[in-house]
Design an enzyme around this catalytic site. Structure first.
Site, PDB file in Angstrom:
ATOM      1  CD  GLU A 249      -3.769  -6.216   3.510  1.00  0.00           C
ATOM      2  OE1 GLU A 249      -4.394  -5.622   4.262  1.00  0.00           O
ATOM      3  OE2 GLU A 249      -2.702  -6.055   3.382  1.00  0.00           O
TER       4      GLU A 249
ATOM      5  CD  GLU B 157      -2.858  -1.044   2.299  1.00  0.00           C
ATOM      6  OE1 GLU B 157      -2.706  -0.357   3.377  1.00  0.00           O
ATOM      7  OE2 GLU B 157      -4.057  -1.617   2.019  1.00  0.00           O
TER       8      GLU B 157
END
Ligand SMILES: *[C@@H]1O[C@H](CO)[C@@H](O)[C@H](O)[C@H]1NC(C)=O
Ligand SMILES: *[C@@H]1O[C@H](CO)[C@@H](O)[C@H](O)[C@H]1NC(C)=O
Ligand SMILES: *[C@@H]1O[C@H](CO)[C@@H](O)[C@H](O)[C@H]1NC(C)=O
Ligand SMILES: *[C@@H]1O[C@H](CO)[C@@H](O)[C@H](O)[C@H]1NC(C)=O
Length: 487
Positions: A270, A125
């Protein structure tokens, strides 16, 4: 074998074959994130058995720690190894580092009976706005260098390079998926990355968190976070959205379409729901979320923009991690399907058939002794010691004490005892860790109160007793003995 037993044996075989083929439909596309930010991590071999016992055939790691990766050797589990953000700068600027990285963290694990590495996740991220742009210019060059090193090593057919991105890399001003587009501050980088993925036949990896939609926005319609199709819905150009997961996924599909690559493969890197640390982070809601998600995956319906697509998802996460930063919220340390010690938190049917199936607990976990540290009964004036909570909690994990959490109903004595015990366990039950100005004592009676668990930590030192450690340990003791005879 008599006729009857033979018939039974045949029936069993058929049953087993049928069940295995049915389970493999969802489970072939289901993985789990294995994070290791824990003070007392489980032995990697125990975790690999846990994955296998539960039929989890894919795993995503956040680094490529060799102890962890080696444990996957021989298991056939499809593995995504990760590169933490703090390595991006060096990998982006120094191709030799990328070559060394691939050699040490990929090539070394590939041999007959080695690790089934399928992806390299470059960064984690990295475009989060919280990073203030630190990694924006580094991520794509690092991906390119890793790809080049893989090509040179001859593995680029089997192993792909991607970057797990938070869903905040795209947005929709109207909340309609069709208005989706990549964030303007990173549009150029996103175009480069998306074209690179397409060229290399790799997937876009996105993390999608319906829990955070609910947590961050008090107006968010609760039912829209789940998959029960009984609340609000969004109508978008004739397509109906009944849950935020689909809406979010399709916002990405539209963002990709707008840069000309609407068919790019997408993997959800995720997705999950925490079980403690917030009023929405409960076992009941987590079960509701996962039951709905798995049923959806089993139905193979895809999303409105990608009907019939078999979604590939990695659940977050496998285990609780008591060293994760709680800056985003106390729930951060409670994302596991399994507790810190590998015990399942709720029943879950990973095949998506909705049966009331218990997950299989980790086997062979060694705990510290049955000892807890609590406030002495003789201490009557709790006011004078309540400040100890801050110290004990700052050095351990008290996220279950907060508002709406599993230990929020303790009285003041219980609160302090909880903090004492968490500190004591964090310090591996060292006697010096249960003093607190003579106000604490070690007890052997289970100190848990109702649904509030006072845990006993696992013995992670004992777990590291590999044959080599034992040799070293024995040698040290022997040398010590010999020396002591001469002193
Ligand atoms: C391989 O990965 C490990 C764990 O992420 C890291 O510490 C190490 O620096 C990497 N090797 C190289 C050569 O970068
Ligand atoms: C980003 O900037 C904010 C405000 O200037 C600062 O508080 C924060 O520490 C910075 N974060 C990082 C990761 O640099
Ligand atoms: C226990 O601690 C929690 C978290 O600090 C706090 O919210 C709660 O009010 C405390 N309860 C008592 C009875 O002191
Ligand atoms: C202590 O009690 C709790 C709650 O009853 C239970 O879940 C836990 O397993 C017990 N711990 C030990 C070590 O027996």
């Amino acid at each position: 074998m008599t006729g009857a037993t033979f018939a039974i044996a045949v029936t069993w075989t058929v049953l087993i074959v049928v069940t295995t083929t049915i389970t493999s439909v969802v489970q072939a596309h289901l993985g789990a994130n294995w994070g290791t930010m824990a003070s007392h991590p489980l032995n990697p071999n125990i975790v690999v058995n846990l994955l296998e016992d539960n039929g989890i055939k894919k795993v995503k790691l956040f680094d490529s720690d060799s102890w962890t990766v080696s444990a996957l050797a021989g298991s056939k589990i499809e593995t995504i190894v990760g590169i933490p953000n703090d390595q991006l700068e060096s990998l982006a600027s120094d191709y030799n580092h990328a070559k060394d990285w691939v050699k040490e963290n990929v090539t070394a694990h590939i041999y007959d009976g080695g690790v089934n590495i399928r992806y390299i996740a470059v960064g984690n991220e990295p475009f989060l706005t919280a990073y203030n742009g630190t990694y924006i210019k580094l991520t794509f060059p690092a991906m390119q260098n890793i790809q080049k090193a893989l090509d040179e090593a001859g593995y680029s057919k089997k192993i792909k390079v991607t970057c797990p991105l938070n869903a905040d890399v795209y947005e929709s001003a109207t909340n309609q998926p069709s208005d989706g587009q990549f964030r303007s501050d990173i549009l150029d980088e996103m175009k480069d990355i998306v074209r690179f993925l397409s060229r290399n036949d790799a997937a876009f990896m996105v993390n999608i968190y319906p829990f955070l939609s609910l947590y961050l926005n008090s107006d968010f319609p609760v039912d829209f976070a789940f998959f029960d199709e009984n609340g609000k819905s969004i109508n978008d150009k004739g397509k109906k959205y009944t849950n935020v997961f689909d809406a979010n996924f399709d916002t990405l599909v539209w963002s990709l379409k707008k840069i000309g690559l609407g068919d790019l493969k997408i993997i959800v890197g995720e997705v999950g729901w925490p079980t403690d640390g917030n009023k929405f982070a409960t076992v009941e809601l987590a079960k509701r979320f996962y039951d709905g998600l798995l049923k959806k995956l089993a139905s193979k319906k895809g999303t409105p923009m990608r009907p019939n697509e078999k979604l590939e998802v990695y659940l977050f996460g496998l285990l609780d991690e008591d060293l994760k930063s709680i800056q985003p919220g106390f729930f951060e340390r409670h994302w596991g399907l399994f507790r810190y010690d590998g015990k399942p938190k709720f029943s879950l049917d990973l095949t998506g058939k909705g049966n009331d199936k218990r997950l299989v607990a980790a086997k062979g976990v060694q705990y510290l002794e049955h000892k807890w540290c609590v406030v002495k009964n003789s201490v009557k004036d709790l006011g004078t010691i309540s400040s100890q909570i801050d110290y004990a909690c700052s050095m351990s994990d008290c996220t279950s004490l907060g508002y709406g959490s599993s230990c929020n109903n303790l009285n003041s004595r219980g609160n302090i005892s909880y903090a004492y015990n968490m500190y004591f366990q964090m310090q591996d039950q060292s006697v010096e860790a249960c003093v607190f100005g003579e106000s604490a004592e070690i007890v052997t009676r289970n100190a848990s109160v109702g649904s509030c668990l006072f845990p006993i930590q696992i013995d992670s030192i004992g777990q590291r007793l590999t044959p080599m450690n034992i040799v070293v340990f024995t040698a040290t003791v022997l040398i010590g003995l010999v020396l002591s005879m001469y002193v």
